[in-house]
Structure formats: structure tokens, C-alpha cells
Scaffold this motif. Structure first.
Motif, short mmCIF file in Angstrom:
data_model
loop_
_atom_site.label_atom_id
_atom_site.label_comp_id
_atom_site.label_asym_id
_atom_site.label_seq_id
_atom_site.Cartn_x
_atom_site.Cartn_y
_atom_site.Cartn_z
N GLU A 58 45.55 64.53 43.46
CA GLU A 58 44.34 65.33 43.23
C GLU A 58 44.71 66.61 42.51
OE1 GLU A 58 43.25 68.39 44.39
OE2 GLU A 58 41.10 68.24 44.05
N GLU A 59 45.91 67.13 42.83
CA GLU A 59 46.31 68.38 42.18
C GLU A 59 46.98 68.08 40.84
OE1 GLU A 59 45.10 71.11 45.36
OE2 GLU A 59 45.20 71.02 43.19
N ASP A 87 43.63 72.63 52.53
CA ASP A 87 43.02 72.09 51.30
C ASP A 87 43.29 70.59 51.23
OD1 ASP A 87 43.82 72.55 47.74
OD2 ASP A 87 42.27 71.38 48.75
N ARG A 142 36.08 76.66 33.63
CA ARG A 142 35.05 75.88 34.33
C ARG A 142 33.70 76.62 34.33
NH1 ARG A 142 38.35 74.11 39.86
NH2 ARG A 142 40.43 74.47 39.04
N HIS A 169 44.83 77.65 48.20
CA HIS A 169 45.97 77.56 47.26
C HIS A 169 46.94 78.72 47.49
CE1 HIS A 169 44.16 74.69 43.98
NE2 HIS A 169 44.12 74.19 45.19
N ALA A 225 35.31 74.67 43.10
CA ALA A 225 36.55 73.91 42.94
C ALA A 225 36.17 72.48 42.59
CB ALA A 225 37.35 73.94 44.25
N TYR A 226 37.07 71.78 41.91
CA TYR A 226 36.77 70.36 41.71
C TYR A 226 37.41 69.57 42.84
CZ TYR A 226 41.42 70.11 39.42
OH TYR A 226 42.76 70.21 39.13
N GLN A 235 36.91 76.90 50.08
CA GLN A 235 37.80 77.53 49.08
C GLN A 235 37.04 78.67 48.38
OE1 GLN A 235 38.84 73.76 46.97
NE2 GLN A 235 40.96 74.22 47.49
#
Ligand code: HGY
Ligand code: MN
Ligand code: MN
Ligand code: MN
Length: 419
Positions: free
Chosen positions: A133-134, A99, A297, A391, A365-366, A201
Motif C-alpha cells: 500500500e505504501e 496506519d 493531491r 507516518h 490520505a489515499y 490520519q
């Protein structure tokens, strides 16, 4: 090992595969898990390791005040807006090794293969390793690209605290990131295009045995935090009718999040209560304080926001009935991003040229692309990953799949930097 070719350029996967393993070893948890939280010692070691690799390849390296790392291959006309690629190397606890990493090390490999193949870029090519990013450290995802896009202001970023109460300024300065956060924001037209390579993902590409996903849209993420306050008390002495149990209110709200997602009318609505902290956290003490964080989302902003409103109304009704107070804190509520049609067509053409099968798709996913799309034409290239797992330590993408993604990325960068 497998290779993929593009006009004679060979993406030799053994170098890249070795580097993915080397980076994965820079983790607070042992293999196969990867945990590399922003500004942790592991994150700083990873930055140093990547910097050495980039300089060995003859590229320039710089870091901005919030820790975004830029690896630059100067073009023959360096004043032209550069072409950018990149992703992230920070990893949530107990994650996998692909990822974000595929986009950073795959981007570096694409640049090396182009250089070794004799390409001379007119426009500079920049590989960006986006910081944070996370959401693990500061509770919000894509902090580096939000600041670059101007979606988050320096003041908003400076108000953030990590779970130990440390500020962004304290942590970034300890990590050696100097300068004002105001300097992170990109000037208009800073980049001609941004292309991010990433594992899907999700399970679609692997199930359909498709090599390349051409992302047209990135789903709209939102997140909120609830601080619930009940009355607590002795688990034996306080009878049931009189209780103001903050955890049971949280439990009802979590089920409402699930219901609102399932009944939103849109198949793309997803709701997750991923973090719940109960205080005092003793078996014989009624929960009096609960912090819960919800990720919500959809690809359709209206459907998402309508469901969020339903959760808001329901939360207040649950808390009123249970005598629990609630502090609702919005963490982020972003619109979706549309990828640039001409870049979508370019990825499709490059995938065909590389002999790859392909399909257009949505990213659920973003990614940092969600914010780069605010400031320049943007597209994402997806590659399949094992059962769509991400993840988690068994996240996996084969060297052959990665090589195909890198080959298509290299073709895009070659084309975009040539004119
Ligand atoms: O949560 C996400 O979508 C991203 O992988 N951080
Ligand atoms: Mn992630
Ligand atoms: Mn990612
Ligand atoms: Mn991402």
C-alpha cells in the motif's frame, strides 16, 4: 480495558491491543518507530504471524501472486460474492503502529467477535491484507489493490524497480508469491462490498470529539518524478554566472509546487516534495544530477490537474533558464473515489446502534479503498488519532477508539454477510 458493544457482542480491546503491539515489534527500527517495507524480512514475518492468528481463529488463508493476503470466513452460500474488509500492514520508514494495522487486525477482531457471538454468515467474509500500500519500495502506492482493480497492468507492475534495481517479479518470487500477475485482477462482481477501517490520519475527529468518521470521498492522489541534469563542476573554480546547478533548479521547482498548491483556488490541494537525491553529493562539487519525487493531491481532480499543468510549465521555464535538462516521469495520476451511498448509510446506522457519535468526511490520505471502489461498492470507517499524527512514531489511537471502530465494522459485516 474499554469495551464497545453491539447487540451483546463485546469487542474486548485487550486482545486486539496486545496484537497491535506484537505486530509493531516486527519492525526493522526499534519501538516506538515501525518500519516494515513490502517484501522485507519484517514484512514476511508479519505475514506469517498474521496467518497463524487467522488460522487459530478458524479462517482460511490464501495469498495471490503479488502478495495480497486473503483471510476467508466461508459463508453458508460460498458461491455468493463475498463481503470484504481489510487494509495494509506495510509501513513506511519511521512510521507508527496504527496506519493500516487497525484495518487488518481490527477486521480480524470484528470477524472473531462475530464468530464468537454465534453469527453464521450467508455470504463469506474476506479480510484482505493488501500488499504494497505504501510507495516506499516501488515508488507507487496501493500496488496490490491497483492490480486487483486492473488500474495497473501486470506489464506496468513488472517494469517497476526498487531503489536497489530489483524487479517486482524478483522480490515477489523470493517472498514465495507464485503465479502470473494477470491472476491478481478481480473478476467483475467479485465482492458485494468493501469496508475499510482506518485511523483518520488527520485532526478533525479528535478535535471535534467524534467517535466515527464516515468517509464519503477519497482524495485524488498524483505523484511524479523529476530527473534533473546540470553540469556539475568544482565548487571553487566555477564562478556563479556559468553554473548549471541541478539542485537549485530542484529547489525552485519545490517552491513552485508549494505555490501552485497554495494558489490552486481549492483548499484541498496539497503538494509535497518528499524525496530529493543530489549527486555527486559532495560539499565541494556543484550538484549535477538530482532525482526528486513530488506527491500532489486534491479532492477535486480538475483543480489538481490545473495546478499540475502550472508546475509542468514552470518546471520547463526554470530548467531552460538554468541550462538544466529535465525528465518528467508521471508515477500516478488517479481520480478521486466516491464511497457508495448505501454503505455510507449503513455505517451511519451501525455507528448510531453502537452509541457512537459520527460525522461524514473526506479522506485526504489515499487507501486501498480508492481502488476497491473501482470494482465494488466501497466505504471507509475512520477513527480518531492523536493530534491527527500519522507516518510518525507517535501515531496513536486509543483502545477505546479502536474498539468503537471495530464494533461499527462488525455491525456492517454482520449486516452485509447476512443477506
Ligand atoms: O500516502 C498515503 O496517503 C497513504 O497513507 N499511503
Ligand atoms: Mn500510510
Ligand atoms: Mn494507511
Ligand atoms: Mn492508505
Amino acid at each position: 480495558m474499554g469495551t464497545a458493544s453491539l447487540g451483546g457482542m463485546k469487542v474486548g480491546v485487550s486482545r486486539l491491543d496486545r496484537e497491535i503491539d506484537e505486530l509493531a515489534a516486527i519492525s526493522v527500527h526499534p519501538a516506538p518507530a515501525v518500519t516494515r517495507v513490502i517484501f522485507s524480512p519484517e514484512d514476511l514475518s508479519a505475514r506469517e504471524w498474521l496467518t497463524v492468528l487467522a488460522k487459530e481463529a478458524g479462517f482460511l488463508v490464501r495469498q495471490d501472486p503479488v502478495g495480497n493476503l486473503f483471510i476467508r470466513w466461508e459463508g453458508s452460500e460460498p458461491c455468493l460474492p463475498a463481503v470484504a474488509t481489510g487494509s495494509h500492514t506495510d509501513a513506511i520508514p519511521n512510521a507508527g503502529k496504527y496506519d493500516g494495522v487497525v484495518g487488518v487486525l481490527g477486521g480480524l477482531e470484528a470477524m472473531r467477535v462475530l464468530k464468537e457471538g454465534g453469527h453464521v454468515p450467508k455470504r463469506s467474509i474476506e479480510l484482505i491484507m493488501f500488499t504494497s500500500e505504501e510507495p516506499t519500495r516501488f515508488g507507487i502506492g496501493c500496488l496490490g489493490s491497483r492490480l486487483m482493480a486492473g488500474t495497473t497492468s501486470p506489464e506496468q507492475a513488472q517494469a517497476l524497480r526498487d531503489p536497489e534495481g530489483r524487479s517486482l517479479d524478483e522480490l515477489r518470487e523470493a517472498a514465495g508469491c507464485r503465479g502470473s500477475l494477470g491472476a491478481v485482477k478481480l473478476s467483475t462482481g467479485a465482492y458485494k462490498a468493501f469496508v475499510e477501517l482506518h485511523i483518520e490520519q488527520g485532526p478533525l475527529l479528535e478535535a471535534a470529539e467524534i467517535d466515527i468518521g464516515v468517509v464519503e470521498k477519497i482524495a485524488a492522489p498524483s505523484a511524479f518524478r523529476l530527473l534533473l541534469k546540470g553540469q556539475g563542476g568544482h565548487a571553487g573554480a566555477v564562478l556563479m554566472p556559468g553554473r548549471k546547478d541541478a539542485f537549485l533548479a530542484a529547489a525552485e521547482i519545490a517552491l513552485l509546487v508549494e505555490k501552485a498548491a497554495l494558489e490552486s483556488g481549492s483548499p484541498d490541494t496539497v503538494g509535497t516534495t518528499g524525496l530529493v537525491e543530489v549527486k555527486p553529493g559532495a560539499i565541494n562539487s556543484i550538484p549535477c544530477d538530482v532525482k526528486m519525487e513530488v506527491d500532489f493531491r486534491d479532492t477535486n481532480k480538475e483543480a489538481r490537474d490545473k495546478a499540475l499543468a502550472r508546475i509542468g510549465d514552470g518546471t520547463h521555464a526554470i530548467c531552460k533558464r538554468r541550462g538544466v535538462t529535465v525528465d518528467w516521469q508521471v508515477i500516478n495520476q488517479d481520480p478521486p473515489a466516491l464511497c457508495d451511498p448505501s454503505l455510507v448509510a449503513l455505517v451511519e446506522a451501525q455507528a448510531a446502534k453502537a452509541g457512537c457519535t459520527q460525522q461524514r468526511m473526506i479522506s485526504r490520505a489515499y487507501h486501498d479503498s480508492l481502488f476497491m471502489a473501482r470494482v465494488c461498492p466501497t466505504v471507509m470507517i475512520f477513527i480518531p488519532c492523536y493530534k491527527g499524527y500519522s507516518h510518525r512514531p507517535d501515531e496513536y489511537s486509543s483502545p477505546e477508539a479502536i474498539a468503537k471502530g471495530v464494533t461499527v465494522l462488525a455491525g456492517c459485516l454482520k449486516e452485509l454477510s447476512a443477506r
